[in-house]
Design an enzyme around this catalytic site. Structure first.
Site, PDB file in Angstrom:
ATOM      1  N   GLU A   1      -1.932  85.452 -61.087  1.00 44.76           N
ATOM      2  CA  GLU A   1      -0.956  85.103 -62.109  1.00 44.76           C
ATOM      3  C   GLU A   1      -1.136  83.646 -62.518  1.00 44.76           C
ATOM      4  OE1 GLU A   1       2.490  88.313 -60.767  1.00 44.76           O
ATOM      5  OE2 GLU A   1       2.868  86.183 -60.502  1.00 44.76           O
TER       6      GLU A   1
ATOM      7  N   HIS B   1      11.225  82.299 -68.543  1.00 38.98           N
ATOM      8  CA  HIS B   1      10.046  83.174 -68.486  1.00 38.98           C
ATOM      9  C   HIS B   1       9.509  83.331 -69.905  1.00 38.98           C
ATOM     10  CE1 HIS B   1       7.358  86.486 -67.640  1.00 38.98           C
ATOM     11  NE2 HIS B   1       7.594  86.315 -66.355  1.00 38.98           N
TER      12      HIS B   1
ATOM     13  N   ARG C   1       4.262  78.546 -66.336  1.00 31.29           N
ATOM     14  CA  ARG C   1       5.253  79.137 -67.228  1.00 31.29           C
ATOM     15  C   ARG C   1       5.904  78.135 -68.177  1.00 31.29           C
ATOM     16  NH1 ARG C   1       8.279  83.243 -62.958  1.00 31.29           N
ATOM     17  NH2 ARG C   1       6.615  84.800 -62.907  1.00 31.29           N
TER      18      ARG C   1
ATOM     19  N   HIS D   1      15.143  82.466 -66.751  1.00 35.98           N
ATOM     20  CA  HIS D   1      14.610  83.369 -65.739  1.00 35.98           C
ATOM     21  C   HIS D   1      14.901  82.940 -64.310  1.00 35.98           C
ATOM     22  CE1 HIS D   1      11.990  86.282 -63.889  1.00 35.98           C
ATOM     23  NE2 HIS D   1      11.184  85.360 -63.406  1.00 35.98           N
TER      24      HIS D   1
ATOM     25  N   ARG E   1       8.574  76.416 -60.919  1.00 32.42           N
ATOM     26  CA  ARG E   1       8.157  77.354 -59.879  1.00 32.42           C
ATOM     27  C   ARG E   1       6.831  78.014 -60.223  1.00 32.42           C
ATOM     28  NH1 ARG E   1       8.578  82.847 -59.150  1.00 32.42           N
ATOM     29  NH2 ARG E   1       9.955  83.162 -60.944  1.00 32.42           N
TER      30      ARG E   1
END
Length: 520
Positions: free
Chosen positions: A104, A226, A272, A333, A368
């Site tokens: 990811e 997100h 992100r 998110h 994060r």
């Protein structure tokens, strides 16, 4: 559930859930869990990726602690029976590890272990079956915690947490729970924003209760948006997993033009915050409602086998992801900040622990890294369980806790005020304290939240409590903490981006807020 399963089975444990047990965020986690599981990966590489994603604000000791425990935590889940996806292609250098790993955004290796695209559901179902089989663990659903009970609140000598007042929404009664140890595993506060990927219960309850009980909170300005939530009038809180981009999906404008390479050399695999800001920039620049996520260039069988849940869900909205680009927008998110804790999940109040998204461990920094969130839950839950076991002989059961006093309040005939304030709060937080901020916007938000807090406190003091009122009270408190934290940070770092100070300061520091009185 992880903490409960790691405690001795002679303890009486109550697990309280605001709604159905599966209504929390864990159940909806799609992507997976980041951990060092491959011989080609390393603890140092995972740490480095986390530090980079966190914009140099992660506490390195917390990152190292978490990553070093990651392998053991995953093997514990495997031992519990979590049905992680197996790898049908043998890779000799990985030894006997037979599970599929995906990659990811922000990760330098494939290290995300998953159960197809419904990892959270697989983990939840497995652990719930385990906890239900334990006679000492009682699951109490439709219970909404109102406030923590502490020695300070009762004007006793000491600072210990003794339990909580809890509304039973089925009966309308408020029960008093006494406990030697209280653990907040209440999730984040993304519901403070108008658009969010989170379920309805993500109201920051644990953060607000801990703050009122006298606990410090940290880095509340860092709210992760997100990048890819489904944009559809009938889709509510439908997140499109990061693993789509990890497997080759690209982001495009409505005309099909790919835009992420213009913003970052990592393109769709950038962290992100970068991807969300890029999407926000393009939407505002072009005046468009959404951008598109496209994985249709991959074989249809590959898409259906890797993302079966997402494929079926999109079909219900008339979108065939094997052929069609998916309309997406950013949405609130994840709450990177929270209640300040140590490596054992201990807060500033003795006997009170915070685990998962409601806590601030220092792992996430200013942003994060994808799939580090579930890992943090398992590592800190297991650590907290060990810490609690060491204290069992020293801590006795609280006694003489007073019942909830509702003698001075009455039934409300103006619940429309709750609905109005709820809507106003979430709208101005989205407009003024969202992906891109300015000091003027934050000042406006601060003015509004002070008025709302006063109105809500007046309502709370005079009427019987309800779930909506409790959540509104907590949301407003968390909103104030977010705004206050954002106003103190005079730079742009990670998830906090302000047009007034677009550069990052050379020295990184946490934003730690200290409650003025606690328990007032």
């Amino acid at each position: 559930m992880t903490l409960a399963l790691n405690l001795p089975n002679n303890l009486r444990i109550a697990m309280l859930s605001k709604g159905e047990a599966a209504s929390g965020s864990t159940y909806w986690a799609q992507g997976g869990i980041a951990a060092v599981l491959d011989a080609t990966d390393s603890v140092e590489a995972h740490i480095a990726d986390t530090l980079v994603a966190g914009a140099n604000l992660c506490r390195e000791e917390a990152v190292r602690f978490t990553v070093e425990q990651s392998t053991e935590a995953i093997h514990w889940l495997i031992d519990q029976g979590v049905p992680f996806t197996r790898d049908d292609q043998a890779v000799p250098e990985r030894g006997d590890f037979s599970f599929h790993l995906t990659r990811e955004g922000g990760h330098s290796h494939r290290r995300i272990i998953h159960a197809a695209d419904a990892t959270g559901a697989a983990v939840f179902d497995t652990l719930q079956a385990k906890t239900r089989a334990c006679p000492n663990i009682e699951l109490l659903e439709h219970r909404v915690a109102i406030d923590l009970i502490t020695e300070r609140k009762l004007k006793r000598n000491g600072e210990r947490c003794l339990g909580a007042y809890v509304l039973n929404t089925a009966t309308g009664e408020v029960d008093t729970f006494a406990a030697r140890f209280v653990i907040l595993a209440t999730g984040g506060a993304a519901k403070v924003y108008l658009y969010t990927s989170n379920p309805d219960g993500a109201c920051g309850d644990g953060i607000a209760m801990a703050w009122r009980a006298g606990c410090r909170v940290g880095n509340m300005e860092f709210n992760q948006f997100h990048p890819t939530c489904l944009y559809h009038p009938q889709a509510k809180s439908f997140l499109l997993t990061e693993a789509l981009r990890g497997e080759g999906a690209i982001l495009t404008l409505p005309n099909g033009e790919r835009f992420m390479p213009r913003f970052d050399e990592r393109a769709e695999l950038a962290p992100r915050d970068i991807v969300a800001r890029a999407i926000d920039h393009e939407m505002k620049r072009l005046g468009i409602d959404c951008v598109y996520l496209n994985i249709s260039h991959k074989p249809a069988d590959f898409i259906r086998s890797h993302f079966p849940t997402l494929y079926e869900n999109c079909l219900t909205f008339g979108i065939d992801i094997t052929r069609d680009p998916i309309p997406v927008v950013p949405a609130a998110h994840y709450t990177c900040g929270g209640v300040v804790v140590d490596h054992h999940g201990r807060t500033d109040v003795a006997g009170l622990y915070a685990i998962g998204e409601t806590s601030f461990t220092g792992l996430h920094g200013a942003n994060r890294l994808a799939s580090n969130s579930l890992l943090e839950c398992f590592v800190y839950a297991r650590s907290a369980a060990l810490d609690i076991q060491k204290q069992l002989r020293e801590v006795g059961m609280p006694f003489g806790l007073p019942s909830w006093d509702a003698s001075q309040v009455r039934d409300s005939d103006e619940d429309v005020i709750i609905a109005h304030n709820w809507d106003e709060l979430r709208r101005f937080m989205w407009d003024y304290v969202g992906i891109v901020r300015t000091h003027k916007r934050l000042t406006r938000a601060n003015h509004r939240i002070q008025l709302l807090l006063a109105e809500i406190q007046e309502f709370y003091s005079n009427y019987h409590v309800s779930r909506d009122l409790i959540e509104l009270r907590n949301l407003a408190q968390v909103a104030e903490l977010i705004i206050s934290s954002a106003m103190q940070r005079r730079e742009s770092r990670g998830l906090h981006y302000t047009l007034d100070a677009p550069r990052q300061l050379p020295v990184a520091f946490d934003t730690i807020l200290v409650p003025p009185n606690g328990n007032d």
